[in-house]
Design a protein around this motif. Structure first.
Motif, mmCIF file in Angstrom:
data_model
loop_
_atom_site.group_PDB
_atom_site.id
_atom_site.type_symbol
_atom_site.label_atom_id
_atom_site.label_comp_id
_atom_site.label_asym_id
_atom_site.label_seq_id
_atom_site.Cartn_x
_atom_site.Cartn_y
_atom_site.Cartn_z
ATOM 1 N N ALA A 27 -53.033 5.089 101.226
ATOM 2 C CA ALA A 27 -53.915 4.312 100.351
ATOM 3 C C ALA A 27 -55.054 3.675 101.136
ATOM 4 O O ALA A 27 -56.225 3.720 100.723
ATOM 5 C CB ALA A 27 -53.109 3.242 99.621
ATOM 6 N N GLU A 28 -54.728 3.087 102.267
ATOM 7 C CA GLU A 28 -55.741 2.440 103.096
ATOM 8 C C GLU A 28 -56.769 3.451 103.594
ATOM 9 O O GLU A 28 -57.977 3.187 103.582
ATOM 10 C CB GLU A 28 -55.058 1.765 104.286
ATOM 11 N N PHE A 29 -56.296 4.602 104.016
ATOM 12 C CA PHE A 29 -57.186 5.649 104.516
ATOM 13 C C PHE A 29 -58.127 6.142 103.425
ATOM 14 O O PHE A 29 -59.336 6.276 103.642
ATOM 15 C CB PHE A 29 -56.353 6.817 105.052
ATOM 16 N N PRO A 51 -57.724 12.948 95.871
ATOM 17 C CA PRO A 51 -59.153 13.250 95.786
ATOM 18 C C PRO A 51 -59.425 14.490 94.935
ATOM 19 O O PRO A 51 -60.413 14.534 94.187
ATOM 20 C CB PRO A 51 -59.543 13.484 97.251
ATOM 21 N N ILE A 52 -58.563 15.483 95.023
ATOM 22 C CA ILE A 52 -58.734 16.716 94.253
ATOM 23 C C ILE A 52 -58.614 16.430 92.756
ATOM 24 O O ILE A 52 -59.478 16.803 91.961
ATOM 25 C CB ILE A 52 -57.677 17.764 94.656
ATOM 26 N N LEU A 109 -56.142 14.880 107.180
ATOM 27 C CA LEU A 109 -56.561 16.076 106.449
ATOM 28 C C LEU A 109 -55.644 16.338 105.260
ATOM 29 O O LEU A 109 -56.094 16.768 104.192
ATOM 30 C CB LEU A 109 -56.579 17.289 107.393
ATOM 31 N N ALA A 110 -54.364 16.053 105.441
ATOM 32 C CA ALA A 110 -53.402 16.242 104.349
ATOM 33 C C ALA A 110 -53.756 15.332 103.174
ATOM 34 O O ALA A 110 -53.744 15.769 102.013
ATOM 35 C CB ALA A 110 -51.983 15.944 104.835
ATOM 36 N N TYR A 111 -54.089 14.079 103.432
ATOM 37 C CA TYR A 111 -54.416 13.135 102.366
ATOM 38 C C TYR A 111 -55.717 13.514 101.661
ATOM 39 O O TYR A 111 -55.858 13.349 100.452
ATOM 40 C CB TYR A 111 -54.505 11.717 102.923
ATOM 41 N N TYR A 113 -56.780 16.475 101.187
ATOM 42 C CA TYR A 113 -56.555 17.653 100.353
ATOM 43 C C TYR A 113 -55.298 17.584 99.492
ATOM 44 O O TYR A 113 -54.680 18.600 99.192
ATOM 45 C CB TYR A 113 -56.590 18.911 101.232
ATOM 46 N N GLY A 114 -54.958 16.364 99.077
ATOM 47 C CA GLY A 114 -53.990 16.191 98.002
ATOM 48 C C GLY A 114 -52.540 15.956 98.332
ATOM 49 O O GLY A 114 -51.712 15.854 97.425
ATOM 50 N N TYR A 115 -52.200 15.857 99.614
ATOM 51 C CA TYR A 115 -50.793 15.645 99.963
ATOM 52 C C TYR A 115 -50.377 14.194 99.710
ATOM 53 O O TYR A 115 -51.186 13.275 99.848
ATOM 54 C CB TYR A 115 -50.555 15.995 101.431
ATOM 55 N N PRO A 116 -49.115 13.994 99.344
ATOM 56 C CA PRO A 116 -48.609 12.634 99.119
ATOM 57 C C PRO A 116 -48.414 11.915 100.447
ATOM 58 O O PRO A 116 -48.572 12.518 101.516
ATOM 59 C CB PRO A 116 -47.267 12.882 98.412
ATOM 60 N N SER A 117 -48.057 10.646 100.381
ATOM 61 C CA SER A 117 -47.863 9.845 101.587
ATOM 62 C C SER A 117 -46.797 10.447 102.494
ATOM 63 O O SER A 117 -45.773 10.932 102.038
ATOM 64 C CB SER A 117 -47.464 8.415 101.220
ATOM 65 N N MET A 118 -47.072 10.428 103.784
ATOM 66 C CA MET A 118 -46.128 10.949 104.761
ATOM 67 C C MET A 118 -45.288 9.836 105.375
ATOM 68 O O MET A 118 -44.489 10.077 106.269
ATOM 69 C CB MET A 118 -46.886 11.690 105.864
ATOM 70 N N ILE A 119 -45.478 8.627 104.899
ATOM 71 C CA ILE A 119 -44.763 7.483 105.458
ATOM 72 C C ILE A 119 -43.920 6.826 104.380
ATOM 73 O O ILE A 119 -44.387 6.575 103.279
ATOM 74 C CB ILE A 119 -45.744 6.435 106.025
#
Length: 236
Positions: A27-29, A51-52, A109-111, A113-119
């Motif tokens: 979210a912050e990013f 973003p997508i 890059l993941a965020y 292009y649509g990836y969910p949080s990794m944390i």
């Protein structure tokens, strides 16, 4: 080659994952980077969905992605052996630091292009997330078939997000064994490449392997490779 050089990808990765600056808050990013490009109302939608899905133009996505690559490439090219992980488990200090930036650009890059949080809420990464990160590292280093797996992964994650299914469900997909197979090759490829490049250096190796020039070239090239793959296969 000096016997003082010691690389263990798995140990270095374990240390890098625990570094305070390695985890990127999704979210912050997204807020920080997209507020410069779109209206605040749209930023809220970006954070809530992606973003997508929020309808951000490909031009803006690529602009932000390249800014992130440029920033992390610059940071990784200025690594210093005098800070960070020196002496931990006998791992080369700059190799572990190098992996920190690999992990950071993978998340960014993941965020985009649509990836969910990794944390997770407690700041950790579950096994499925670690597997995805390994896959991204593999893509950066040209491990065979990783682009194919990322394409399948993006489609599966989109379906799981829509149905609110845990990422752990990835283990039940038909192509999961291929994903694991790719991940097994990552450590071998990364370590081999790093040692190969180090062996060609004419300057003394003082407990380190990844020179600034090597870091800049390999990191930038790998990040662009990952960027292109995610751009073509976003989570929609």
């Amino acid at each position: 080659m000096s016997n003082r050089v010691h690389l263990d990808f798995n140990k270095a990765l374990a240390v890098a994952v625990k570094a305070p600056m390695v985890k990127i808050d999704r979210a912050e990013f997204l807020k920080k980077n997209f507020l410069r490009e779109v209206e605040p109302k749209m930023v809220d939608k970006i954070v809530q969905t992606s973003p997508i899905k929020a309808g951000v133009s490909e031009h803006i996505l690529e602009k932000i992605a390249r800014e992130c690559i440029k920033y992390e490439t610059y940071k990784v090219s200025t690594l210093s052996l005098g800070t960070g992980f020196g002496g931990v488990f006998g791992i080369t200090a700059d190799f572990a630091q190098y992996l920190v930036h690999v992990l950071r650009i993978s998340q960014k890059l993941a965020y985009i292009y649509g990836y969910p949080s990794m944390i997770s809420i407690d700041g950790g990464m579950d096994d499925a997330t670690k597997t995805i990160i390994l896959l991204f590292i593999g893509m950066m280093y040209g491990v065979k078939r990783t682009d194919e797996v990322i394409a399948k992964l993006s489609v599966t994650l989109a379906e799981q997000i829509a149905k609110n299914i845990s990422r752990e469900a990835l283990t039940k997909t038909a192509w999961y064994p291929l994903l694991k197979q790719c991940c097994k090759q990552v450590g071998i490829k990364v370590t081999k490449d790093a040692l190969s490049k180090a062996a060609t250096k004419v300057f003394p190796v003082i407990g380190g392997v990844v020179s600034a020039g090597f870091s800049y070239y390999c990191f930038g090239k790998g990040a662009e490779r990952l960027h292109e793959t995610l751009r073509k296969n976003p989570v929609r």
